[in-house]
Scaffold this motif. Structure first.
Motif, mmCIF file in Angstrom:
data_model
loop_
_atom_site.group_PDB
_atom_site.id
_atom_site.type_symbol
_atom_site.label_atom_id
_atom_site.label_comp_id
_atom_site.label_asym_id
_atom_site.label_seq_id
_atom_site.Cartn_x
_atom_site.Cartn_y
_atom_site.Cartn_z
ATOM 1 N N ALA B 34 1.029 -1.154 0.031
ATOM 2 C CA ALA B 34 0.030 0.084 0.057
ATOM 3 C C ALA B 34 0.883 1.200 -0.056
ATOM 4 C CB ALA B 34 -0.920 0.306 1.335
ATOM 5 N N SER B 35 2.015 1.261 0.741
ATOM 6 C CA SER B 35 2.750 2.389 0.831
ATOM 7 C C SER B 35 3.494 2.761 -0.493
ATOM 8 C CB SER B 35 3.979 2.141 1.987
ATOM 9 O OG SER B 35 4.830 1.122 1.522
ATOM 10 N N GLY B 36 3.855 1.657 -1.156
ATOM 11 C CA GLY B 36 4.351 1.889 -2.497
ATOM 12 C C GLY B 36 3.356 2.262 -3.614
ATOM 13 N N ARG B 37 2.257 1.914 -3.568
ATOM 14 C CA ARG B 37 1.053 2.515 -4.359
ATOM 15 C C ARG B 37 0.779 3.894 -3.992
ATOM 16 N NH1 ARG B 37 -0.025 2.675 -8.415
ATOM 17 N NH2 ARG B 37 -2.409 3.042 -8.296
ATOM 18 N N ILE B 38 0.774 4.169 -2.691
ATOM 19 C CA ILE B 38 0.682 5.750 -2.294
ATOM 20 C C ILE B 38 1.558 6.530 -2.895
ATOM 21 C CG2 ILE B 38 0.765 7.305 -0.364
ATOM 22 C CD1 ILE B 38 -1.380 6.109 1.052
ATOM 23 N N LEU B 39 3.054 6.118 -2.518
ATOM 24 C CA LEU B 39 4.027 6.749 -3.176
ATOM 25 C C LEU B 39 3.838 6.998 -4.802
ATOM 26 C CD1 LEU B 39 6.999 5.235 -1.293
ATOM 27 C CD2 LEU B 39 5.969 7.754 -1.263
ATOM 28 N N VAL B 72 4.350 -1.563 -8.719
ATOM 29 C CA VAL B 72 4.215 -2.349 -7.319
ATOM 30 C C VAL B 72 3.499 -3.997 -7.628
ATOM 31 C CG1 VAL B 72 3.012 -2.529 -5.077
ATOM 32 C CG2 VAL B 72 3.712 -0.510 -5.944
ATOM 33 N N ASP B 73 3.933 -4.794 -7.049
ATOM 34 C CA ASP B 73 3.563 -6.258 -7.253
ATOM 35 C C ASP B 73 2.139 -6.590 -6.835
ATOM 36 O OD1 ASP B 73 3.751 -8.904 -8.167
ATOM 37 O OD2 ASP B 73 4.886 -9.612 -6.584
ATOM 38 N N LEU B 74 1.329 -6.154 -7.579
ATOM 39 C CA LEU B 74 -0.199 -6.568 -7.261
ATOM 40 C C LEU B 74 -0.691 -7.752 -8.018
ATOM 41 C CD1 LEU B 74 -1.609 -2.869 -6.792
ATOM 42 C CD2 LEU B 74 -1.113 -4.504 -4.889
ATOM 43 N N ILE B 75 -1.544 -8.484 -7.362
ATOM 44 C CA ILE B 75 -2.168 -9.602 -8.267
ATOM 45 C C ILE B 75 -3.328 -9.163 -8.864
ATOM 46 C CG2 ILE B 75 -2.921 -12.127 -8.027
ATOM 47 C CD1 ILE B 75 -1.258 -11.875 -5.210
ATOM 48 N N SER B 76 -3.432 -9.301 -10.137
ATOM 49 C CA SER B 76 -4.566 -9.082 -10.955
ATOM 50 C C SER B 76 -5.734 -9.890 -10.587
ATOM 51 C CB SER B 76 -4.199 -9.060 -12.671
ATOM 52 O OG SER B 76 -5.461 -9.044 -13.001
ATOM 53 N N ILE B 77 -6.908 -9.418 -10.571
ATOM 54 C CA ILE B 77 -7.830 -10.539 -10.277
ATOM 55 C C ILE B 77 -8.817 -10.985 -11.462
ATOM 56 C CG2 ILE B 77 -8.488 -10.005 -7.707
ATOM 57 C CD1 ILE B 77 -10.381 -8.159 -8.928
ATOM 58 N N GLY B 78 -8.167 -10.729 -12.711
ATOM 59 C CA GLY B 78 -8.374 -11.288 -13.889
ATOM 60 C C GLY B 78 -9.654 -10.637 -14.823
ATOM 61 N N PHE B 79 -10.401 -9.616 -13.886
ATOM 62 C CA PHE B 79 -11.567 -9.026 -14.607
ATOM 63 C C PHE B 79 -11.024 -8.421 -15.942
ATOM 64 C CE2 PHE B 79 -15.089 -9.543 -11.728
ATOM 65 C CZ PHE B 79 -14.381 -9.786 -10.605
ATOM 66 N N ILE B 200 -7.090 5.233 -0.275
ATOM 67 C CA ILE B 200 -6.436 6.684 -0.647
ATOM 68 C C ILE B 200 -5.618 6.910 -1.797
ATOM 69 C CG2 ILE B 200 -4.614 7.931 0.492
ATOM 70 C CD1 ILE B 200 -5.062 6.809 3.152
ATOM 71 N N THR B 201 -5.128 5.530 -2.268
ATOM 72 C CA THR B 201 -4.376 5.524 -3.516
ATOM 73 C C THR B 201 -5.306 5.874 -4.688
ATOM 74 O OG1 THR B 201 -2.827 4.071 -2.624
ATOM 75 C CG2 THR B 201 -2.895 4.146 -5.084
ATOM 76 N N ILE B 202 -6.434 5.136 -4.599
ATOM 77 C CA ILE B 202 -7.492 5.421 -5.492
ATOM 78 C C ILE B 202 -7.833 6.557 -5.733
ATOM 79 C CG2 ILE B 202 -10.080 4.985 -6.221
ATOM 80 C CD1 ILE B 202 -9.222 1.903 -5.017
ATOM 81 N N PHE B 203 -8.131 7.469 -4.315
ATOM 82 C CA PHE B 203 -8.713 8.838 -4.711
ATOM 83 C C PHE B 203 -7.482 9.674 -5.163
ATOM 84 C CE2 PHE B 203 -8.743 12.868 -2.515
ATOM 85 C CZ PHE B 203 -10.007 13.464 -2.968
ATOM 86 N N ILE B 204 -6.372 9.416 -4.904
ATOM 87 C CA ILE B 204 -5.172 10.363 -5.380
ATOM 88 C C ILE B 204 -5.014 10.167 -6.786
ATOM 89 C CG2 ILE B 204 -2.795 10.997 -5.126
ATOM 90 C CD1 ILE B 204 -3.034 10.051 -2.257
ATOM 91 N N GLU B 205 -5.108 8.927 -7.366
ATOM 92 C CA GLU B 205 -4.947 8.385 -8.663
ATOM 93 C C GLU B 205 -6.220 9.199 -9.517
ATOM 94 O OE1 GLU B 205 -2.766 7.157 -10.504
ATOM 95 O OE2 GLU B 205 -1.639 5.695 -9.389
ATOM 96 N N PHE B 206 -7.280 9.106 -8.870
ATOM 97 C CA PHE B 206 -8.464 9.651 -9.572
ATOM 98 C C PHE B 206 -8.252 11.301 -9.713
ATOM 99 C CE2 PHE B 206 -12.299 12.399 -9.224
ATOM 100 C CZ PHE B 206 -13.209 11.891 -10.434
ATOM 101 N N LEU B 229 -7.544 0.751 -11.330
ATOM 102 C CA LEU B 229 -8.548 0.829 -10.240
ATOM 103 C C LEU B 229 -8.803 -0.628 -9.558
ATOM 104 C CD1 LEU B 229 -10.969 2.298 -8.493
ATOM 105 C CD2 LEU B 229 -12.201 1.778 -10.453
ATOM 106 N N LEU B 230 -8.894 -1.555 -10.882
ATOM 107 C CA LEU B 230 -9.166 -3.084 -10.326
ATOM 108 C C LEU B 230 -8.033 -3.634 -9.660
ATOM 109 C CD1 LEU B 230 -11.590 -4.529 -10.921
ATOM 110 C CD2 LEU B 230 -10.632 -5.679 -12.823
ATOM 111 N N LEU B 231 -6.807 -3.315 -10.140
ATOM 112 C CA LEU B 231 -5.595 -3.851 -9.493
ATOM 113 C C LEU B 231 -5.647 -3.284 -7.944
ATOM 114 C CD1 LEU B 231 -3.691 -5.513 -11.110
ATOM 115 C CD2 LEU B 231 -2.041 -3.440 -11.324
ATOM 116 N N ASP B 232 -5.843 -2.139 -7.912
ATOM 117 C CA ASP B 232 -5.813 -1.637 -6.390
ATOM 118 C C ASP B 232 -6.973 -2.032 -5.671
ATOM 119 O OD1 ASP B 232 -3.777 0.192 -6.646
ATOM 120 O OD2 ASP B 232 -4.958 1.855 -7.308
#
Lengths: 124, 751
Positions: B34-39, B72-79, B200-206, B229-232
């Motif tokens: 989460a910290s990586g994504r916020i950065l 950042v290493d996030l796992i996609s949920i495939g949508f 928080i990341t989603i809001f800042i990215e938006f 967004l889906l990745l987050d």
């Protein structure tokens, strides 16, 4: 009597609701499992590499009428595959480019770059 | 000892802090990404903001990164696929796979595998239920009269509940109350989890993409934003366990369906408001007893009251817009003060105040003006040195022309003041001959009061604090002619308001029943009180800005029960068909089904069990407890969200002309929340029956199906009296005649 009528009506409504949920579930389930099933069963008209990361080396012939494909371990991501030209068609040098493609049959390959789709033959 | 006391007193603080530490620990271990994504989001935001800045100043901007996929290493949920091209191919494949036998069979297999859980439950549960049913049905039942004694099993179960469920529930309630009282803990927990779940990341990215979009108008990369967004969101989706997801989904579904049901009630209310706005000033509801005539007029009265408040506010705003710079708040404060001192209390007194201001303004003599101002100050608390509340007449003008007519500020003030009276008066606007409860909430922080007329949102536990009851209808107020009490203090008190009169026919009568009444009688009667004339002149006493603020709602079984002269002013609503109260079926189908299916077996079992046993057995305890949960849940939903549609035929008061069909919606929460008593005249019967020495059980019964003459005579029936006269008197007369004849016969013999 009134209660029985209402219960029958409610049961019918419940049945219709269940059917609607089942139909919507079918659309959603099929969408979610498009990739998995393409790979797992290999019976569909279309198959997509998706459930595993693969590195593919695609070797084109000189006249670009055919190509050889080699699966080479896990490096790419889902559906985005690193395709290495071992020999550039025009310059003769080796380049790396990203392609997206879709396997449609036992030996045929749909590759997409931009809006263009073309076919190539491959063998494992 | 001191330490123990300290712990005992503050242990909830320790629990809250421990939970907070645990959540933070999870942030540092499980949710480290989460910290990586916020950065990254911060970087995207900074570069987008810089890009926008450069765009405004027309200089070369930096390369924005908001369209890059996260490192950042996030796992996609495939949508979604990472690239729109791949997604396009995938959708093509989806289209091909959608209608294939293979897809159906795979989905069918999956569905059956999930349904197998249900089949396990059924195959296990059915024999158990059957066994319990058979045991209950065929086992010989022992009669006992151990009144209200618990069996050993019930005692044990109660002990278990008292020592497990109840303390846990009590502690949880106290803990929730504690957290509510110290909401800083809750805020901190939510903050940590918002951070963990990348919200928080989603809001800042938006915001970053929004800034980028302002100067780029880049629609092409919306897909990548969706993917990101889906990745987050994949973090909460994959972290929250399925059971918790199921609970969250149920809670969301429950909130959604309640929202939809409330929306339906609100839609019904809006339709009702349209209906009452189009209604004539006098209506009469007719129909057989129990067809909800009084319910209907009460509902209409409440709706009408709301429309009057809304209309009054609209008039105020429209008047305000005619003179936008007039200090209306000064006028309101002055009116409020005068109303509090009971100087202004009806439309006429409000008009009088404004007319006095106009008169003062038009008066040429300065000394007379001073005199009027002094009077205004003493009587109304008016504190300005001019007659227009410090309005800048020179600057903004005294007149307004709407291309229909020209009005001056004093006429506007008069309209505004009257509308303010209707809007802001804190009491009910309903005047009725039976009690009607309304619960309009008024919120006043010293400026324009705000009204809350949403009856559907009322808390039933606060009825006493929120209630206003309708005013007692002194019917002399509606009688311009002879009055029952010519000295009554409320005889001139009704100018505006919703007047509801139940059983109008019995009150006013018709030509036949009033035949004996004389117009020159000393006492008031329906022929000399001129009630009908007042009814026809309703709007003359209550019009503000061309809109009448009064109406009369009446009911009786037959329209003909009310005199034709008055009835001609009304529209007659012949109530016939009601759909009955219903919940929106699709949304609450399971709740209602459980309630209805469970009722019969429960009531049969309970009736039987109560018959045989005086004590409290385990079976009764469990069955009653379980069904009570279903019952309470359903009844509360039903009372809150059910609607009844009533259909009626509308005729004019002369009862000729065409009938038209109309419908009206009754929302249960609004009309059955102790709004009125269907036995409004029960007071008379109460006295009658309390003074009685006998009840139903004391009345003698017939000895067989063919009554004796003695039994028939106990009926005190007119028919029996007639029969007595016809048969028995004749029979007695017959005896006498026989006697006379026999006597005459004996005389002849003697002769």
């Amino acid at each position: 009597m009134e209660n029985k009528k209402r219960i029958t009506k409610l049961l019918l409504i419940l049945l219709v609701v269940c059917l609607v949920i089942a139909v919507l579930g079918y659309f959603f389930y099929t969408f979610l499992h498009t990739n998995d099933r393409g790979i797992a069963e290999g019976k569909f008209a279309g198959k997509l590499f998706a459930s595993e990361d693969v590195n593919i080396i695609l070797e084109f012939s000189d006249d670009v009428s055919s190509a050889q494909l080699r699966l080479n371990g896990a490096t790419g991501t889902v559906q985005q595959l690193n395709i290495t030209y071992e020999e550039n068609l025009f310059t003769g040098t080796t380049e790396t480019e990203t392609y997206y493609f879709l396997v449609l049959g036992e030996n045929s390959l749909y590759s997409s770059t931009g809006n263009y789709l073309y076919t190539a033959q491959y063998s494992k | 000892m001191k330490f123990k006391r300290h712990i005992k007193k503050n242990y909830k603080h320790y629990i809250c802090n421990a939970l907070l530490l645990a959540f933070v620990a999870l942030s540092l271990t499980v949710f480290l990404n989460a910290s990586g994504r916020i950065l990254e989001a911060g970087r995207d935001f900074g570069l987008s903001a810089a890009g926008l800045h450069c765009f405004f100043f027309n200089i070369d901007g930096p390369n924005v990164t908001v369209n890059n996929v996260s490192d950042v290493d996030l796992i996609s949920i495939g949508f979604l696929a990472e690239n729109s091209e791949v997604m396009k191919i995938r959708l093509q494949l989806y289209g091909k796979m959608l209608i294939t036998g293979e897809s159906f069979s795979v989905y069918g297999d999956w569905l059956l595998s999930k349904l197998s859980i249900v089949s396990y439950i059924i195959t296990f549960g059915a024999p158990v239920v059957l066994l319990i049913f058979l045991l209950g049905k065929f086992l010989p039942k022992k009669v006992n009269n151990d009144y209200n004694k618990d069996t050993k099993a019930v005692t044990a179960l109660k002990w278990l509940i008292d020592h497990s469920y109840r303390p846990v529930k009590k502690w949880m309630q106290s803990f929730i109350a504690f957290v509510k009282a110290h909401n800083i803990y809750f805020i901190l927990w939510v903050t940590v989890w918002v951070y963990n779940f990348n919200l928080i990341t989603i809001f800042i990215e938006f915001v970053a993409y929004y800034l980028y979009f302002i100067y780029s108008s880049d629609f092409l990369h919306i897909y990548i934003q969706l993917y990101k967004l889906l990745l987050d969101l994949s973090v909460p989706i994959q972290t929250i366990p399925p059971l918790l997801w199921a609970i969250i989904a149920l809670v969301i579904f429950d909130l959604w369906r309640k929202h939809v049901a409330k929306k339906k009630c609100e839609d019904a209310e809006e339709k009702d408001e349209d209906f009452v706005r189009d209604m004539p000033l006098v209506i009469m509801a007719n129909g057989t007893m129990g067809c909800e005539k009084t319910t209907f007029i009460t509902h209409v009265a409440l709706t009408k009251q709301k429309t009057y408040r809304d209309d009054a506010l609209k008039i105020m705003f429209e008047t305000d817009l005619k003179f936008p710079c007039f200090p209306w708040i000064n006028l309101e404060r002055c009116l409020k003060k005068a109303n509090r001192r009971h100087i202004t209390f009806n439309l006429a007194t409000y008009r009088e105040f404004c007319e006095l201001l106009a008169f003062g303004y038009s008066e040429a003599s300065a000394s007379l003006q001073r005199c009027i101002l002094r009077h205004l100050r003493r009587r109304y608390g008016y504190k300005y040195d001019n007659f227009y509340f410090d309005y800048d007449v020179e600057k903004y003008g005294l007149y307004y022309d709407d291309k229909l007519t020209q009005i001056n500020i004093f006429e506007a003030m008069k309209t505004y003041a009257q509308a303010y009276y209707v809007y802001a008066t804190p009491c009910s606007l309903i005047v009725s001959n039976y009690g009607i409860r309304s619960d309009e909430l008024i919120d006043d922080v010293g400026n324009l009061p705000k009204r809350d007329n949403d009856f559907l949102e009322r808390d039933s536990t606060k009825i006493k604090q929120q209630s206003q009851y309708s005013h007692i209808l002194d019917q002399d107020a509606l009688r311009p002619g002879k009055k029952v009490d010519p000295n009554g203090i409320y005889k001139d008190s009704v100018d505006i308001g919703v007047i509801a009169i139940t059983e109008i026919g019995k009150e006013r009568g018709n030509m036949v029943t009033n035949r004996g009444n004389k117009t020159d009688s000393e006492e008031a009667n329906p022929s000399n009180d001129f009630f009908d004339i007042d009814l026809k002149l309703d709007r003359h006493r209550s019009t503000i800005d061309y809109k009448p603020f009064t109406c009369s709602l009446t009911d009786d079984q037959r329209p003909e029960s009310w005199g034709a002269d008055a009835r001609d002013t009304a529209e007659c609503f012949g109530l016939s068909k009601s759909s009955g109260y219903k919940l929106p079926s699709v949304l609450f189908v399971l709740d209602e089904l459980l309630f209805r299916v469970g009722w019969k077996p429960f009531s049969e079992f309970y009736e039987d069990d109560r018959y045989y046993k005086g004590n409290n057995g385990l079976c009764r305890f469990i069955v009653k407890g379980l069904y009570n949960v279903i019952y309470q849940h359903y009844i509360k939903l039903f009372n809150r969200y059910s609607i009844s549609k009533i259909t009626f035929k509308v005729r004019n008061g002369a009862l000729d002309g065409e009938e038209k069909k109309q419908s009206y919606y009754l929302t249960k929460k609004k009309i059955h929340s102790d709004r009125f008593a269907t036995d409004a005249l029960a007071g008379y019967y109460e006295n009658k029956f309390r003074s009685s020495k006998n009840g139903l059980q004391d009345i003698p019964t017939y000895n067989c199906t063919r009554a004796t003459l003695e039994e028939l005579r106990q009926q005190h029936s007119y028919l029996i009296q007639k029969l007595d006269k016809a048969f028995l008197n004749a029979a007695e007369g017959g005896i006498e005649e026989n006697e006379i004849k026999s006597a005459e016969g004996s005389k002849r013999k003697k002769g």
